[in-house]
Enzyme design. Structure first.
Site, PDB file in Angstrom:
ATOM      1  CE  LYS A  77      -3.892   1.844   2.740  1.00  0.00           C
ATOM      2  NZ  LYS A  77      -4.733   1.569   3.925  1.00  0.00           N
ATOM      3  CG  LEU A 126      -4.204   6.945   4.266  1.00  0.00           C
ATOM      4  CD1 LEU A 126      -3.186   6.494   5.319  1.00  0.00           C
ATOM      5  CD2 LEU A 126      -4.106   6.049   3.038  1.00  0.00           C
ATOM      6  CB  SER A 152      -7.780   3.484   2.987  1.00  0.00           C
ATOM      7  OG  SER A 152      -7.084   2.782   3.996  1.00  0.00           O
ATOM      8  CB  SER A 153      -5.886  -1.631   1.672  1.00  0.00           C
ATOM      9  OG  SER A 153      -5.499  -1.251   2.973  1.00  0.00           O
ATOM     10  CB  ILE A 173      -7.624   2.909  11.024  1.00  0.00           C
ATOM     11  CG1 ILE A 173      -7.739   3.512  12.430  1.00  0.00           C
ATOM     12  CG2 ILE A 173      -8.326   3.785   9.992  1.00  0.00           C
ATOM     13  CD1 ILE A 173      -7.090   4.865  12.586  1.00  0.00           C
ATOM     14  N   GLY A 174     -10.391   1.047  10.103  1.00  0.00           N
ATOM     15  CA  GLY A 174     -11.849   1.021  10.201  1.00  0.00           C
ATOM     16  C   GLY A 174     -12.484   0.039   9.225  1.00  0.00           C
ATOM     17  N   GLY A 175     -11.642  -0.837   8.677  1.00  0.00           N
ATOM     18  CA  GLY A 175     -12.102  -1.775   7.661  1.00  0.00           C
ATOM     19  C   GLY A 175     -11.302  -1.672   6.381  1.00  0.00           C
ATOM     20  CB  SER A 176      -8.377   0.450   5.546  1.00  0.00           C
ATOM     21  OG  SER A 176      -9.001   1.670   5.849  1.00  0.00           O
TER      22      SER A 176
END
Length: 513
Positions: A77, A126, A152-153, A173-176
């Site tokens: 990433k 991100l 974000s990934s 950090i939140g589902g990325s």
């Protein structure tokens, strides 16, 4: 004379075996994947640049075939530090600031014989689960070019889902990691925070401790994730970053066949899932029960309150000042515009609008109020205590039910463009496990059916508000797209989480046969 199609079809365990045996050369593998990556990138715009040093590494790769990932090209990433390359996080102000050293992850990958060869795209800042920014543009979904790949990934999800990489690294950090894995039909794993080193993994801003990010692998199958974790959890990792506990990968737990006691949930009571999200959980539940596992209903407590007051208020503890400072001087990408606009309002005005909105749209009001931050250092400490209390309460509930693991919906299917920034509330399905620091992974189990699309026409949502309407619009037109489920365990039980994911993967394969 290289049979690239044969190489590209191999799983990571199969590929590493043939590289170790010498039946495949690192050169043949590298150039097969490089050619495929360039082809996939033309179609999906998922890469931010080829790491030119990979060509030098290929030439000097040890003939001793050292490392579990010897000769494997690995994508990373964009925010994972690689010497002499930018970590922009999709933000213009971070351009032309090349890193002076490699991240620990990159160093360990190289010492394991892997070849980091390409960086992949991210959303601006991100802090969004789409994948577009003013520097590199929008990344598309490998299964449908009219859909987003997630984030974000997202670049990782698109590249691996499109066949251009056999193994990649993202951050979450939140589902990325989990959301792009769901959208792109691949496997992704968010380990316990601290299990893998975060040194040299950039974020938009530092100091935020309420919800912690972690790095993790993404691949086409669960065995590849497990092999990657086994390769990374070695003395090199523990020496380069002494903060990582010296816990080698426990293969015995991963290969265990002991029947599990598994909690399950279709609807968290806060955001009604799409028909395919709920169906995936129901179908996997039946498969697990037939295989001899025990399934019991389980739900997280205070989902709405925890999402707003612990997650959102914690991430925006400074009133989102740090986000706005980083975005200064940069055009706002349409993928984050709706989400970010309220952050530009003065805090007092946000509070007034939140108060006025409460009778009309309670969730919009709560979100805007949470973006006002915590107010003072004393309030931040109280917020951290509230997070600790929530973790302890959840673990106590888990133990009362005597669970080994949890089967949970994951956001999906892939969205139409520009809806991610309008649907932040749906992240309750992934982000609470970052707050809790529970390892979690995604396994693709199905595809959207015509029946799912028909049922979606009658979707109302738990609140029947603008956000529910927007979510329905976001997931329409998804027939044939991948659908996944989320597998979760308690902190530091990463091997058990992967074992559960493998169980789900195998049962789904057997059903298809």
């Amino acid at each position: 004379m290289t049979d690239s199609a044969y190489i590209l079809a191999l799983s990571l365990p199969e590929l590493t075996k043939q590289l170790q045996e010498g039946s495949l050369s690192p050169e043949d593998v590298f150039y097969s994947y490089l050619e495929k990556t360039l082809d996939v990138n033309k179609k999906l715009n998922c890469c931010t640049g080829i790491l030119l040093e990979s060509f030098d590494q290929l030439k000097t790769l040890s003939s001793s075939k050292k490392g579990l990932l010897y000769g494997v090209p690995v994508s990373i990433k964009e925010n994972i530090t690689y010497k002499n390359y930018d970590n922009t996080c999709g933000v213009v102000s971070n351009l032309e600031q090349p890193a002076e050293t490699n991240s620990v992850l990159v160093e360990v990958l190289k010492r394991q014989g892997a070849i980091p060869f390409v960086k992949t795209n991210v959303p601006q800042s991100l802090l969004n689960y789409d994948c577009g920014n003013p520097i590199y543009g929008q990344t598309l979904n490998p299964h449908n070019l009219k859909k987003t790949c997630g984030g974000s990934s997202g670049g990782e999800g698109a590249l691996i889902g499109g066949g251009g990489s056999v193994l990649g690294f993202g951050s979450d950090i939140g589902g990325s990691i989990r959301i792009p894995s769901s959208f792109c039909g691949i496997c992704g794993f968010k380990p316990t925070v601290g299990r893998l080193s975060a040194q040299g993994v950039a974020s938009l801003y530092g100091g935020q401790k309420s919800v912690l990010a972690t790095t993790g692998p993404m691949a086409r199958d669960v065995d590849s994730l497990a092999l990657c974790m086994q390769a990374m959890l070695n003395d090199d990792m523990f020496t380069l970053d002494p903060s990582v506990p010296p816990m080698p990968f426990n293969m015995q737990i991963y290969r265990s066949a002991k029947p599990l006691r598994i909690g399950y949930l279709e609807n968290d009571g806060f955001c009604q899932p799409s028909p395919s999200m709920a169906r995936a959980v129901r179908e996997v539940k039946v498969l697990l029960e037939k295989a001899g596992h025990t399934l019991v209903p389980f739900s997280l407590q205070k989902v709405s309150q925890s999402f707003y007051e612990l997650v959102v208020r914690g991430v925006a503890a400074d009133g989102a000042t740090s986000v706005i400072e980083k975005l200064e001087g940069s055009p706002l990408d349409p993928t984050i515009r709706t989400q970010v606009y309220p952050m530009y309002l003065p805090v007092w005005l946000r509070k007034v609008i939140a108060f006025l909105l409460k009778p009309l749209s309670p969730r919009s009001s709560a979100m805007l109020n949470a973006f006002c931050g915590v107010g003072s250092v004393a309030d931040l400490w109280k917020q951290h205590v509230a997070v600790e209390d929530y973790v302890q309460e959840t673990v106590a509930d888990w133990r009362r039910c005597n669970l080994d693991a949890l089967l949970y919906p994951v956001i999906g299917p892939a969205y139409n463009f520009y809806y991610c920034c309008k649907n932040t509330q749906i992240c309750s399905y992934t982000m609470l496990f970052n707050l809790l620091n529970f390892p979690a992974g995604v396994v693709p189990v199905s595809t959207v059916t015509a029946e799912d699309e028909e049922e979606l026409k009658y979707y109302k949502g738990n609140y029947q508000d603008l956000w529910d309407k927007s979510f329905k619009e976001a997931v329409t037109g998804a027939e044939g797209l991948p659908v996944g489920v989320q597998c979760v365990t308690l902190p530091w039980q990463d091997e058990l989480c992967l074992r559960f994911m493998k169980e789900v993967e195998e049962l789904v394969k057997q059903k298809r046969k």
